[in-house]
Design a protein around this motif. Structure first.
Motif, mmCIF file in Angstrom:
data_model
loop_
_atom_site.group_PDB
_atom_site.id
_atom_site.type_symbol
_atom_site.label_atom_id
_atom_site.label_comp_id
_atom_site.label_asym_id
_atom_site.label_seq_id
_atom_site.Cartn_x
_atom_site.Cartn_y
_atom_site.Cartn_z
ATOM 1 N N LEU A 285 -98.677 -18.550 -65.974
ATOM 2 C CA LEU A 285 -98.540 -18.115 -64.614
ATOM 3 C C LEU A 285 -99.593 -16.978 -64.469
ATOM 4 N N THR A 286 -99.781 -16.770 -63.483
ATOM 5 C CA THR A 286 -100.934 -15.576 -63.079
ATOM 6 C C THR A 286 -100.091 -14.146 -62.761
ATOM 7 N N GLU B 241 -98.308 -14.223 -59.387
ATOM 8 C CA GLU B 241 -97.066 -15.049 -59.411
ATOM 9 C C GLU B 241 -95.971 -14.745 -60.146
ATOM 10 N N LYS C 43 -94.342 -11.457 -58.217
ATOM 11 C CA LYS C 43 -93.859 -11.865 -56.961
ATOM 12 C C LYS C 43 -92.339 -12.320 -57.171
ATOM 13 N N ARG D 86 -98.150 -6.580 -58.308
ATOM 14 C CA ARG D 86 -99.171 -7.052 -59.318
ATOM 15 C C ARG D 86 -99.659 -5.849 -60.154
#
Length: 165
Positions: free
Chosen positions: A19-20, A23, A26, A32
């Motif tokens: 996962l970033t 991502e 959210k 972030r």
């Protein structure tokens, strides 16, 4: 468990799942930037509901259990106490870790760091660096420690702090 340790574990789990930060943030209802600061160990506090949402999204859970008795030294606690002995307002463990993780010392705590760097045994500072380094990229804490020491003008013992035991 310190928030820095939780942030490190969240990062490990996020990367393991591919996962970033965007991502995961959210999915957990965070920004972030907040997630990034948590992973870097620089976010000051996170509510339990937000933390639970974040942990659930990476397959981790918050559990309550009896505190483990530690036989090993808690270098962060000892260093924060050492740095605070001559001052009315103590240097907290969180302030100490945040400074070592970011390289930035709050102006009101500069005397605490100066005292720590001038008075502490090299083994304490090495242990502190080792402990805080568990939650940072390799070499980051050492680099930040050296920068803080230079900024405070207490560089004469850097070589003792950063040599391996």
């Amino acid at each position: 468990m310190r928030l820095q340790e939780i942030g490190y574990e969240v990062r490990r789990a996020r990367l393991a799942q591919g996962l970033t930060q965007a991502e995961l943030a959210k999915a957990a209802g965070l920004s972030r930037v907040t997630l990034n600061q948590l992973e870097l160990g620089t976010f000051p506090d996170l509510g339990v509901r937000k933390l639970q949402a974040l942990l659930e999204n990476v397959g981790l859970a918050l559990a309550i259990q009896p505190a483990a008795t530690r036989s090993e030294a808690d270098f962060v606690r000892v260093a924060a106490t050492t740095a605070s002995v001559a001052f009315k307002q103590p240097l907290t463990e969180e302030e100490l870790m945040r400074a070592l993780l970011t390289g930035k010392v709050p102006a009101a705590k500069r005397p605490h760091f100066r005292l720590l760097f001038e008075e502490a045994k090299p083994s304490l500072v090495r242990g502190l660096v080792g402990e805080v380094s568990r939650w940072a990229k390799p070499g980051k804490v050492e680099k930040n420690l050296a920068a803080i020491a230079r900024e405070l003008g207490v560089t004469e013992r850097i070589h003792e702090w950063l040599k391996t035991a």
